[in-house]
Design a protein around this motif. Structure first.
Motif, PDB file in Angstrom:
ATOM      1  N   ARG A   1       0.820  -1.220   0.000  1.00 54.72           N
ATOM      2  CA  ARG A   1       0.000   0.000   0.000  1.00 54.72           C
ATOM      3  C   ARG A   1       0.854   1.270   0.000  1.00 54.72           C
ATOM      4  NH1 ARG A   1      -0.319   2.507   4.949  1.00 54.72           N
ATOM      5  NH2 ARG A   1       0.528   1.346   6.723  1.00 54.72           N
ATOM      6  N   LEU A   2       2.131   1.148   0.420  1.00 52.61           N
ATOM      7  CA  LEU A   2       3.013   2.308   0.443  1.00 52.61           C
ATOM      8  C   LEU A   2       3.939   2.362  -0.772  1.00 52.61           C
ATOM      9  CD1 LEU A   2       4.082   2.289   4.214  1.00 52.61           C
ATOM     10  CD2 LEU A   2       2.382   3.780   3.130  1.00 52.61           C
ATOM     11  N   SER A   3       4.129   1.238  -1.431  1.00 56.25           N
ATOM     12  CA  SER A   3       5.022   1.187  -2.593  1.00 56.25           C
ATOM     13  C   SER A   3       4.300   1.694  -3.841  1.00 56.25           C
ATOM     14  CB  SER A   3       5.509  -0.248  -2.807  1.00 56.25           C
ATOM     15  OG  SER A   3       6.259  -0.714  -1.712  1.00 56.25           O
ATOM     16  N   GLY A   4       5.067   1.797  -4.922  1.00 49.51           N
ATOM     17  CA  GLY A   4       4.460   2.156  -6.195  1.00 49.51           C
ATOM     18  C   GLY A   4       4.670   3.588  -6.626  1.00 49.51           C
ATOM     19  N   MET A   5       5.265   4.406  -5.769  1.00 48.24           N
ATOM     20  CA  MET A   5       5.565   5.787  -6.161  1.00 48.24           C
ATOM     21  C   MET A   5       6.832   5.837  -7.005  1.00 48.24           C
ATOM     22  SD  MET A   5       4.911   8.070  -2.733  1.00 48.24           S
ATOM     23  CE  MET A   5       5.690   6.934  -1.587  1.00 48.24           C
ATOM     24  N   ASN A   6       6.958   6.876  -7.793  1.00 43.85           N
ATOM     25  CA  ASN A   6       8.204   7.168  -8.490  1.00 43.85           C
ATOM     26  C   ASN A   6       8.775   8.465  -7.934  1.00 43.85           C
ATOM     27  OD1 ASN A   6       8.228   4.946 -10.114  1.00 43.85           O
ATOM     28  ND2 ASN A   6       7.418   5.976 -11.925  1.00 43.85           N
ATOM     29  N   ILE A   7      10.080   8.465  -7.681  1.00 44.64           N
ATOM     30  CA  ILE A   7      10.765   9.651  -7.183  1.00 44.64           C
ATOM     31  C   ILE A   7      11.660  10.184  -8.295  1.00 44.64           C
ATOM     32  CG2 ILE A   7      12.347  10.562  -5.446  1.00 44.64           C
ATOM     33  CD1 ILE A   7       9.662   9.660  -4.302  1.00 44.64           C
ATOM     34  N   ILE A   8      11.532  11.466  -8.593  1.00 43.97           N
ATOM     35  CA  ILE A   8      12.326  12.076  -9.658  1.00 43.97           C
ATOM     36  C   ILE A   8      13.647  12.585  -9.088  1.00 43.97           C
ATOM     37  CG2 ILE A   8      12.439  13.922 -11.373  1.00 43.97           C
ATOM     38  CD1 ILE A   8       9.392  13.808 -11.535  1.00 43.97           C
ATOM     39  N   VAL A   9      14.746  12.150  -9.709  1.00 43.74           N
ATOM     40  CA  VAL A   9      16.078  12.639  -9.361  1.00 43.74           C
ATOM     41  C   VAL A   9      16.777  13.016 -10.659  1.00 43.74           C
ATOM     42  CG1 VAL A   9      18.299  12.138  -8.269  1.00 43.74           C
ATOM     43  CG2 VAL A   9      16.198  11.115  -7.346  1.00 43.74           C
ATOM     44  N   ASP A  10      17.120  14.286 -10.791  1.00 48.25           N
ATOM     45  CA  ASP A  10      17.826  14.757 -11.984  1.00 48.25           C
ATOM     46  C   ASP A  10      17.062  14.399 -13.262  1.00 48.25           C
ATOM     47  OD1 ASP A  10      19.882  16.171 -13.122  1.00 48.25           O
ATOM     48  OD2 ASP A  10      21.251  14.458 -13.252  1.00 48.25           O
ATOM     49  N   ASP A  11      15.758  14.612 -13.228  1.00 49.15           N
ATOM     50  CA  ASP A  11      14.850  14.404 -14.366  1.00 49.15           C
ATOM     51  C   ASP A  11      14.598  12.937 -14.708  1.00 49.15           C
ATOM     52  OD1 ASP A  11      14.474  17.144 -14.732  1.00 49.15           O
ATOM     53  OD2 ASP A  11      16.221  17.313 -16.039  1.00 49.15           O
ATOM     54  N   ASP A  12      15.080  12.012 -13.924  1.00 46.60           N
ATOM     55  CA  ASP A  12      14.805  10.593 -14.141  1.00 46.60           C
ATOM     56  C   ASP A  12      13.880  10.069 -13.050  1.00 46.60           C
ATOM     57  OD1 ASP A  12      16.365  10.230 -16.454  1.00 46.60           O
ATOM     58  OD2 ASP A  12      18.190  10.005 -15.250  1.00 46.60           O
ATOM     59  N   ASP A  13      13.006   9.133 -13.416  1.00 46.76           N
ATOM     60  CA  ASP A  13      12.081   8.523 -12.464  1.00 46.76           C
ATOM     61  C   ASP A  13      12.664   7.240 -11.899  1.00 46.76           C
ATOM     62  OD1 ASP A  13      10.333  10.513 -13.002  1.00 46.76           O
ATOM     63  OD2 ASP A  13       8.741   9.255 -13.815  1.00 46.76           O
ATOM     64  N   TYR A  14      12.567   7.087 -10.579  1.00 45.97           N
ATOM     65  CA  TYR A  14      13.051   5.878  -9.924  1.00 45.97           C
ATOM     66  C   TYR A  14      11.945   5.313  -9.030  1.00 45.97           C
ATOM     67  CZ  TYR A  14      17.688   7.500 -11.348  1.00 45.97           C
ATOM     68  OH  TYR A  14      18.770   7.926 -12.077  1.00 45.97           O
ATOM     69  N   PRO A  15      11.586   4.035  -9.218  1.00 43.85           N
ATOM     70  CA  PRO A  15      10.537   3.435  -8.384  1.00 43.85           C
ATOM     71  C   PRO A  15      10.957   3.375  -6.919  1.00 43.85           C
ATOM     72  CG  PRO A  15      11.021   2.068 -10.309  1.00 43.85           C
ATOM     73  CD  PRO A  15      12.104   3.100 -10.231  1.00 43.85           C
ATOM     74  N   LEU A  16      10.021   3.676  -6.031  1.00 43.93           N
ATOM     75  CA  LEU A  16      10.252   3.603  -4.592  1.00 43.93           C
ATOM     76  C   LEU A  16       9.483   2.413  -4.024  1.00 43.93           C
ATOM     77  CD1 LEU A  16      11.214   4.701  -1.841  1.00 43.93           C
ATOM     78  CD2 LEU A  16       9.217   6.218  -1.854  1.00 43.93           C
ATOM     79  N   ILE A  17      10.211   1.489  -3.439  1.00 43.65           N
ATOM     80  CA  ILE A  17       9.618   0.321  -2.796  1.00 43.65           C
ATOM     81  C   ILE A  17       9.780   0.470  -1.283  1.00 43.65           C
ATOM     82  CG2 ILE A  17       9.649  -2.200  -2.606  1.00 43.65           C
ATOM     83  CD1 ILE A  17       8.869  -1.132  -5.383  1.00 43.65           C
ATOM     84  N   ILE A  18       8.716   0.274  -0.547  1.00 39.95           N
ATOM     85  CA  ILE A  18       8.750   0.374   0.911  1.00 39.95           C
ATOM     86  C   ILE A  18       8.659  -1.021   1.524  1.00 39.95           C
ATOM     87  CG2 ILE A  18       7.704   1.385   2.963  1.00 39.95           C
ATOM     88  CD1 ILE A  18       8.827   3.439   0.992  1.00 39.95           C
ATOM     89  N   LYS A  19       9.588  -1.318   2.409  1.00 41.98           N
ATOM     90  CA  LYS A  19       9.585  -2.590   3.120  1.00 41.98           C
ATOM     91  C   LYS A  19       9.554  -2.311   4.616  1.00 41.98           C
ATOM     92  CE  LYS A  19      12.002  -4.773  -0.704  1.00 41.98           C
ATOM     93  NZ  LYS A  19      13.224  -5.435  -1.223  1.00 41.98           N
TER      94      LYS A  19
END
Length: 274
Positions: free
Chosen positions: A62-80
C-alpha cells in the motif's frame, strides 16, 4: 493529551547496518522514547548489505508504487518493513534497485565514495517525505540522523512548506563527524533542486569552494544535536554561532533521556507559541 509523534529518519541503524555512532543512536533512541510515552515512525534506506531473510523484511504494497524524480529521471520507490520483537518496534526501509542493491553502503571496494551518493541522498530524502504523506501521519518532531538526511530540513522548509502534515513539525538535525561532500560534483545543486527550488534556496549548502551539507542543514533545521564528540572546526563554529537550540554531545551511553527532553521542550515551545 495525545502522544508526541516523532519521525526518526536515519541513514544507519543497528542491527541492520554495522556499529557506528549513527547506528547506535538510531537503535536505542526510538525504543526508549516509545517506551516513555511517545509515538514513533522509523525510516532508513534498504541497503544491499541488509539480509532481508534474516531480518524478515517484507514489502508494504500500500506504500510502494511511487516514483521519485532525481535529476529528471524517475526511480521506483519500494517500501519494506521489519519488526524488532525485543523492542516492539517497526522499521520502514526505502528501497530502489538502482541505488541500494549493491553490497556496500557508501563506498566501493577501494573505499572510494560512490559517485551517485548525491543522487541516492536526494532519492532517500524526498522518498521519506512522500512516504510519510502516504502514512497520513503528522509528526511533531522530525529527527534527521546523519549526513544522508541533511536535505530533509531544506525540503520541509521550502518545497514542502505548505504540506499540512508538516506544518507544526520541529525539524531536528543531528551532526556527526565527516561526510562525503568533498567528492560531490558541481551537479549536486541541480540534483537537489526538487520541485522548482532555486539556486538561492540551496545557497546554504555551498560555500563557494564546494558542498557543505551540515551547514545547509543547520540553516534550515529548527534545532541541532551534536552527535559526535569531535566535529569539524567550521561546523563547530556554525553551531556556536546559531541562535537555534543546540543539544551538546551526550556520549555513547545515556543519551536517550536528554534527547527525549530536548524534543519535549521543542514541542512545548511550539504549543505555547500557537
Amino acid at each position: 493529551m495525545s502522544k508526541t509523534r516523532v519521525l526518526i529518519v536515519s541513514q544507519e541503524m543497528q542491527p541492520y547496518t554495522a556499529a557506528s555512532e549513527i547506528a547506535n543512536i538510531a537503535r536505542k533512541l526510538p525504543q526508549y522514547i516509545q517506551e516513555n510515552g511517545m509515538e514513533i515512525r522509523v525510516l532508513m534506506p534498504r541497503f544491499g548489505t541488509i539480509n532481508e531473510r534474516r531480518h524478515r523484511l517484507h514489502e508494504v504494497v500500500r506504500l510502494s508504487g511511487m516514483n521519485i524524480i532525481v535529476d529528471d529521471d524517475d526511480y521506483p520507490l519500494i517500501i519494506k518493513v521489519a519488526s524488532l520483537p525485543e523492542a516492539r518496534m517497526q522499521v520502514y526501509f526505502l528501497d530502489n534497485e538502482d541505488f541500494f542493491k549493491r553490497k556496500r553502503i557508501f563506498t566501493d571496494a577501494d573505499d572510494q565514495p560512490f559517485e551517485d551518493n548525491p543522487d541516492r541522498m536526494v532519492f532517500f530524502c524526498k522518498g521519506v517525505i512522500e512516504t510519510v504523506k502516504k502514512f497520513g501521519w503528522a509528526p511533531d518532531v522530525v529527527f534527521c540522523n546523519g549526513w544522508m538526511t541533511s536535505l530533509i530540513p531544506l525540503y520541509l522548509k521550502t518545497a514542502y512548506k505548505n504540506e499540512p502534515l508538516f506544518q507544526n513539525a520541529k525539524v531536528v538535525y543531528s551532526i556527526y563527524n565527516g561526510s562525503p561532500e568533498k567528492t560531490f560534483s558541481d551537479t549536486f545543486m541541480a540534483k537537489a533542486s526538487i520541485n522548482n527550488l532555486t539556486e538561492d534556496d540551496l545557497s546554504a549548502y555551498q560555500n563557494g569552494k564546494g558542498v557543505t551539507l551540515h551547514h545547509g542543514a543547520i540553516n534550515f533545521a529548527d534545532a541541532l544535536i551534536q552527535g559526535s564528540e569531535q566535529i569539524e572546526d567550521d561546523v563547530k563554529k556554525a553551531l556556536s554561532d546559531t541562535d537555534k537550540p543546540v543539544l551538546d554531545y551526550q556520549g555513547e551511553e545515556g543519551f536517550e533521556a536528554p534527547i527525549k527532553e530536548f524534543f519535549e521542550t521543542l514541542v512545548t515551545e511550539e504549543v505555547e507559541e500557537s
